[in-house]
Structure formats: structure tokens, C-alpha cells
Design an enzyme around this catalytic site. Structure first.
Site, PDB file in Angstrom:
ATOM      1  N   GLN A 179       0.851  -1.187   0.000  1.00 33.09           N
ATOM      2  CA  GLN A 179       0.000   0.000   0.000  1.00 33.09           C
ATOM      3  C   GLN A 179       0.890   1.242   0.000  1.00 33.09           C
ATOM      4  O   GLN A 179       1.762   1.374   0.861  1.00 33.09           O
ATOM      5  CB  GLN A 179      -0.905   0.003   1.232  1.00 33.09           C
ATOM      6  CG  GLN A 179      -1.877  -1.169   1.290  1.00 33.09           C
ATOM      7  CD  GLN A 179      -3.021  -1.044   0.298  1.00 33.09           C
ATOM      8  OE1 GLN A 179      -3.223  -0.005  -0.327  1.00 33.09           O
ATOM      9  NE2 GLN A 179      -3.778  -2.114   0.139  1.00 33.09           N
ATOM     10  N   TYR A 207      -6.652 -12.902  -2.546  1.00 31.39           N
ATOM     11  CA  TYR A 207      -5.739 -11.804  -2.909  1.00 31.39           C
ATOM     12  C   TYR A 207      -5.053 -11.250  -1.648  1.00 31.39           C
ATOM     13  O   TYR A 207      -5.051 -10.047  -1.406  1.00 31.39           O
ATOM     14  CB  TYR A 207      -6.487 -10.648  -3.599  1.00 31.39           C
ATOM     15  CG  TYR A 207      -7.607 -11.030  -4.542  1.00 31.39           C
ATOM     16  CD1 TYR A 207      -7.346 -11.330  -5.884  1.00 31.39           C
ATOM     17  CD2 TYR A 207      -8.929 -11.061  -4.114  1.00 31.39           C
ATOM     18  CE1 TYR A 207      -8.377 -11.649  -6.756  1.00 31.39           C
ATOM     19  CE2 TYR A 207      -9.964 -11.379  -4.983  1.00 31.39           C
ATOM     20  CZ  TYR A 207      -9.687 -11.676  -6.294  1.00 31.39           C
ATOM     21  OH  TYR A 207     -10.711 -11.990  -7.155  1.00 31.39           O
ATOM     22  N   ASN A 212      -1.066  -8.207   4.557  1.00 37.31           N
ATOM     23  CA  ASN A 212      -1.352  -6.894   5.124  1.00 37.31           C
ATOM     24  C   ASN A 212      -2.591  -6.914   6.024  1.00 37.31           C
ATOM     25  O   ASN A 212      -2.547  -6.507   7.192  1.00 37.31           O
ATOM     26  CB  ASN A 212      -1.526  -5.891   3.984  1.00 37.31           C
ATOM     27  CG  ASN A 212      -1.688  -4.465   4.452  1.00 37.31           C
ATOM     28  OD1 ASN A 212      -0.940  -3.992   5.294  1.00 37.31           O
ATOM     29  ND2 ASN A 212      -2.669  -3.763   3.900  1.00 37.31           N
ATOM     30  N   GLU A 228      -2.997 -16.348  -2.453  1.00 34.92           N
ATOM     31  CA  GLU A 228      -2.288 -15.300  -3.198  1.00 34.92           C
ATOM     32  C   GLU A 228      -1.522 -15.994  -4.321  1.00 34.92           C
ATOM     33  O   GLU A 228      -0.977 -17.078  -4.127  1.00 34.92           O
ATOM     34  CB  GLU A 228      -1.329 -14.533  -2.286  1.00 34.92           C
ATOM     35  CG  GLU A 228      -0.365 -13.592  -2.978  1.00 34.92           C
ATOM     36  CD  GLU A 228      -1.052 -12.520  -3.796  1.00 34.92           C
ATOM     37  OE1 GLU A 228      -0.648 -12.317  -4.963  1.00 34.92           O
ATOM     38  OE2 GLU A 228      -2.000 -11.899  -3.284  1.00 34.92           O
ATOM     39  N   ASP A 288      -9.768  -8.324  -1.630  1.00 36.97           N
ATOM     40  CA  ASP A 288      -9.119  -7.054  -1.994  1.00 36.97           C
ATOM     41  C   ASP A 288      -8.580  -7.250  -3.404  1.00 36.97           C
ATOM     42  O   ASP A 288      -7.374  -7.375  -3.617  1.00 36.97           O
ATOM     43  CB  ASP A 288      -8.002  -6.745  -0.995  1.00 36.97           C
ATOM     44  CG  ASP A 288      -7.352  -5.386  -1.250  1.00 36.97           C
ATOM     45  OD1 ASP A 288      -7.838  -4.649  -2.140  1.00 36.97           O
ATOM     46  OD2 ASP A 288      -6.357  -5.066  -0.584  1.00 36.97           O
ATOM     47  N   CYS A 313     -10.047  -0.899  -4.981  1.00 43.39           N
ATOM     48  CA  CYS A 313      -9.310   0.247  -5.515  1.00 43.39           C
ATOM     49  C   CYS A 313      -9.984   0.810  -6.758  1.00 43.39           C
ATOM     50  O   CYS A 313      -9.441   1.697  -7.407  1.00 43.39           O
ATOM     51  CB  CYS A 313      -7.859  -0.140  -5.820  1.00 43.39           C
ATOM     52  SG  CYS A 313      -7.684  -1.442  -7.055  1.00 43.39           S
ATOM     53  N   GLU A 347     -10.265   4.593  -3.046  1.00 44.87           N
ATOM     54  CA  GLU A 347     -10.197   3.298  -2.357  1.00 44.87           C
ATOM     55  C   GLU A 347     -11.412   3.221  -1.447  1.00 44.87           C
ATOM     56  O   GLU A 347     -11.722   4.178  -0.724  1.00 44.87           O
ATOM     57  CB  GLU A 347      -8.911   3.190  -1.538  1.00 44.87           C
ATOM     58  CG  GLU A 347      -8.603   1.804  -1.029  1.00 44.87           C
ATOM     59  CD  GLU A 347      -7.641   1.039  -1.921  1.00 44.87           C
ATOM     60  OE1 GLU A 347      -7.369  -0.137  -1.616  1.00 44.87           O
ATOM     61  OE2 GLU A 347      -7.164   1.613  -2.922  1.00 44.87           O
TER      62      GLU A 347
END
Length: 355
Positions: A179, A207, A212, A228, A288, A313, A347
Site C-alpha cells: 500500500q 488476494y 497486510n 495469493e 481485496d 481500488c 479506495e
């Protein structure tokens, strides 16, 4: 600040318009610092009379450089390092010869990694020239050329973020997604933690990147299955699990589409051989996705869950995904996170619960 606040208000109105067909809720708004918010920056190097300058270009114009000594939106650490690094390459031809790009990655915790990119082979001479510069600047330094990467010490920095009073450490590797706005990222993590609430069942995360969101959300559920596709991000996430002593997360290198196929019994994956999917009691899915949003099959997968926690996003694809889910789920919470001040990018976060 007036200009920034006006832009933020316009973003809020835009998000409300997109969500209006699905909810009357007003989004919670998390503002950014108007300057020094960006922890990453990438510059081309433009040589004029033998002197290399930091440069950027307007979209569509690669011939007219905008030369700069500082970048106000970049972190204070990037701005402090820019003149020092420039002086170092000007003083050493081994560092400046055919240098064409510089990439900075910094953290709120005060660490920095710099990548120097070249149109020529690199070897021991470059290492010898770069080592004292890395030590003088107190940074991690990497040299890149075609098919070659030279790492002086480490190829990552460690970020430290606080969620609900607990500090988490995150390895952030060179070249992997992180980020860019650390202050707003911390707002996002705390919002997601609070929005999820304490649950007695399990969480599926698609994802997950370097973990994070995974790390703090894992403390709110019984256990987590996270996926991921990027090898670099998976390796960072596994290191982050160890660094933070978190043991209730299973991480699998699969795309969201592949996991959908596995859960639907369409395909078997060796990477899932050690995981008993039937042992999970999933109540929440966290997504995400990239700017394209979720594909139709993944939308049908997440529809199975009572709670969907969605960070986006791209509010246009978010609204389209919500439309696909609106016959079974409703928005119970929404937020705007101003990750990208002075741009049109938005976002957003929403919680969807089964009707």
C-alpha cells in the site's frame, strides 16, 4: 487544505452515487495527509550535460522531462534521500554510467530501500561503489540490469503498523505490491478489524498479498485460509506469519479463480493436498481484488458466505460486483479511504451481509 478538502468531498459524492442503488448509508471517510503521504516513488533519470536529474513525465509524453529536486507528495524520508543519492552518483561514474531509473520504497518505521536500474551489465565494480553509499545513507540498496539483480544486504524493508493497540511487522520486498499510503493503510486495517468484529467461525481471504490484512484479521476469527498467486508476496506473507508469531493462518499459492475451482470440485491442486477444506467453517470472506474486480465465478463463490468484507481500488467495478450480489446480500457498512490524494482514484470498503 481547502483544495484538498474539496477534492475529498467530490470523491465522497462520487462513491455515494455509485453505492446509492444499494444503500442509503453514508460512507465513513478517512482522509490522508495532503503532503508526504506516499511511501513509494519511481523516477526516470534524465542526463543533461553529463548531470543526471530526477525526472517525471506527463502521461503520453516521454520526450519532455519534468526535472525535480523534491517531490512533495513523497515521504519525508524519500525527500531527504533524493539529494544525497544524487550527490553520490554524481561523484562516482560507476554509479551514474547508464543509470536510467531510481525506485524508492520507504516505511513509516523509517526504513528505506533504493533500486538503481541500468542499461548495462552490473558486477563487482558496481558492488564496490554501492556499498559505501548504502552505509552512508543507511538504506538497503539494489542494482538492476537486464536479467541481473545485485542485492547488497536485504531485498526488503520492514514496516510496523498498529491495529487495535497491537503492533504488526511486515516485510515488504522490492518489486512486490504494498500500500503506497502508509497512514491511510493503517486506517484501512483498523476499519477492517472493527468491521469484521469478533467471530467464532473461520475466514477465507482472497488476494492476500504479503498478509497486510491477514495478520490483524486472524485475531478476530478461529482460523484463516488465505490465497495469493504472487510468489514474492507469498514468501513475504509466510515470513510475516513467523515474525508475528501467528499460527492460525494457512497460506496457499492459488489465484482466486483457482480456489473457486477447487471449492467447486472442478479441479484438484497439489498445493491444497495438505489442507482439509472440510475442516473450515467459513463465515466471512475477505477480498481485496485488482482494479478489474472479481470475475463472475468468484462473485458466485463469495455469495455463499454470510459476511463479505470487500476492499476495492476501483469503485466502478466494486459497484458492479455489488450489483451481482445484491439479491442475496446488503451493505451494512461502507468507507472511503483516500489512498491517492490529488488524483481521481478512490479506495473503498464495504461490508455485505446476507439478507
Amino acid at each position: 487544505m481547502d483544495a484538498y478538502n474539496a477534492q475529498l468531498q467530490a470523491k465522497q459524492q462520487r462513491l455515494q452515487q455509485l453505492l446509492a442503488p444499494f444503500t442509503e448509508l453514508q460512507p465513513e471517510v478517512f482522509a490522508s495527509a495532503p503532503q508526504h503521504f506516499r511511501l513509494r516513488a519511481e523516477f526516470r533519470i534524465w542526463f543533461d550535460n553529463g548531470i543526471g536529474h530526477y525526472a517525471m513525465f506527463n502521461p503520453g509524453d516521454k520526450r519532455t522531462p519534468i526535472l525535480m529536486e523534491q517531490l512533495p507528495i513523497a515521504s519525508q524520508l524519500i525527500n531527504q534521500l533524493m539529494p544525497k543519492l544524487k550527490a553520490a552518483w554524481q561523484a562516482n561514474s560507476e554509479l551514474s554510467h547508464r543509470l536510467f531509473q531510481v525506485e524508492f520504497l520507504t516505511t513509516l518505521s523509517g526504513e528505506a530501500l533504493i533500486t538503481l536500474c541500468y542499461h548495462r551489465p552490473l558486477g563487482d565494480e558496481w558492488l564496490a561503489a554501492a556499498q559505501p553509499v548504502a552505509e552512508q545513507l543507511g538504506v538497503q540498496l539494489i542494482g538492476r540490469s537486464r536479467g541481473k539483480r545485485l542485492v547488497l544486504d536485504k531485498d526488503y524493508v520492514t514496516e510496523r503498523l498498529t491495529v487495535a493497540g497491537r503492533e504488526y511487522s511486515y516485510r515488504q520486498p522490492e518489486g512486490a505490491f504494498t500500500q503506497p499510503n502508509g497512514g491511510v493503510c493503517q486506517h484501512m486495517l483498523n476499519w477492517a478489524y472493527e468491521a469484521l468484529g469478533q467471530q467464532s467461525d473461520d475466514l477465507l481471504e482472497l488476494y492476500c498479498g504479503n498478509g497486510n490484512f491477514t495478520l490483524p484479521l486472524s485475531t478476530r476469527v478461529r482460523k484463516v485460509l488465505a490465497t495469493e498467486i504472487s510468489k514474492t508476496s507469498v514468501n513475504a506473507a509466510l515470513a510475516n506469519l513467523d515474525d508475528n508469531s501467528i499460527s492460525n493462518i494457512e497460506l496457499v499459492r492459488l489465484s482466486a479463480e483457482e480456489l473457486t475451482q477447487a471449492l467447486n470440485g472442478v479441479r484438484e491442486f497439489r498445493r491444497l493436498a495438505s489442507i482439509e477444506l472440510d475442516d473450515y467453517q467459513f463465515g466471512t470472506v475477505f477480498v481485496d481484488p485488482p482494479r478489474a474486480g472479481m470475475d463472475p465465478d468468484t462473485c458466485e463463490l463469495v455469495r455463499r458466505f454470510d459476511r463479505i468484507l470487500y476492499i476495492s481500488c476501483n469503485p466502478e467495478t466494486l459497484a458492479e460486483n455489488i450489483r451481482q450480489l445484491s439479491d442475496t446480500h446488503r451493505i451494512t457498512r461502507c468507507a472511503l479511504f483516500d489512498q491517492f490524494p490529488w488524483t481521481e482514484h478512490i479506495e473503498a470498503g464495504v461490508v455485505l451481509e446476507r439478507v
